[in-house]
Write a protein that holds these residues in place. Sequence first.
Motif: not given
Length: 312
Positions: A245-252, A254-262, A271-276
């Motif tokens: 969850m830490i590694l994927s929380h930027h979602g893509v 391009e924004y620095g996440s080495p893995v995508l949410p799985m 999503l809620i990180d981005n929303l807030d």
Amino acid sequence: MNKVLRELADGDRVTIRVLLSSKSRGVTAKGAPYLSFVLQDKSGTMDAKYWNVPEQLLDQYETGMVVDATGDILNHNHQLQMRVKQIEIVKENVDARDFAQASPISENDLKNEIEKILGSIKNETLKLLVDTVYQKYEKDFYEYPAATKNHHDFVGGLATHVLGMLRLAVFVARQYPVLNRDLLISGVFLHDLGKLQELSAAIVPSYTTQGRLLGHISMFQAEITKTASQIGIEEKEEVTLVRHMILSHHGVYEYGSPVLPMIPEAEVLHLIDNLDARMNTIEKAMNATDEGAFTPRIFALENRSFYKSTLK
């Protein structure tokens, strides 16, 4: 010099004591140097331009200084701005914290609500991990901003951001039974604590060398791994899921996440990180914009302008 930034109006000529929260140097079309500042006090921030700067003053001012700024207040693109005439560095002993913006929620209220939500975690592994990390970072957690600019960039901003996300997480977990509530809450609390290593200070922060080279995502994923090993839970699935969850929380990528949410909880965390974050950025721009006008373009929001309606 008793006014604060929020009390200033178009046409005022003032001298006001403020914190220089940012400084940059530019050159006009005619080749003349100028300085751009963001002035800050507890009431808010204001952009400032110092045109026709004397050559000997170009390198005199630094972020984090408390200064007496003299100039004219004007309306520029529906936002107030100071045209600086003079800036004097305050020599007397002053505390920059007295000029720094703080969370609209008191530290005591932040603490009470966050601890209540974290205290509701029932999974023993997640509870042990969260409690261990919380005890280690509690002081800085309630002081640091969530970012140097754009969103929650004030004293207590990180805790304010996390509380906003925790409130959303509690609601979303209730709405979607597929989510593991304990895992989602744990991920929300832990996801951005790497900012405490990435940023240098609570007031006028810069990026640490380690922060610039490694970034908060990779640093805190490693911290979770180390902490889990120290308390004997490194082999638990919950630890692997939190690290994901830490590694994927930027979602893509391009924004620095080495893995995508799985996992579902990682998707919701993103999503809620981005929303807030986005809503705080919009709110900050709206607060500095007249009703019936558009905000300046916001780089962090795809360079869009937002309209501030006159609706009550």
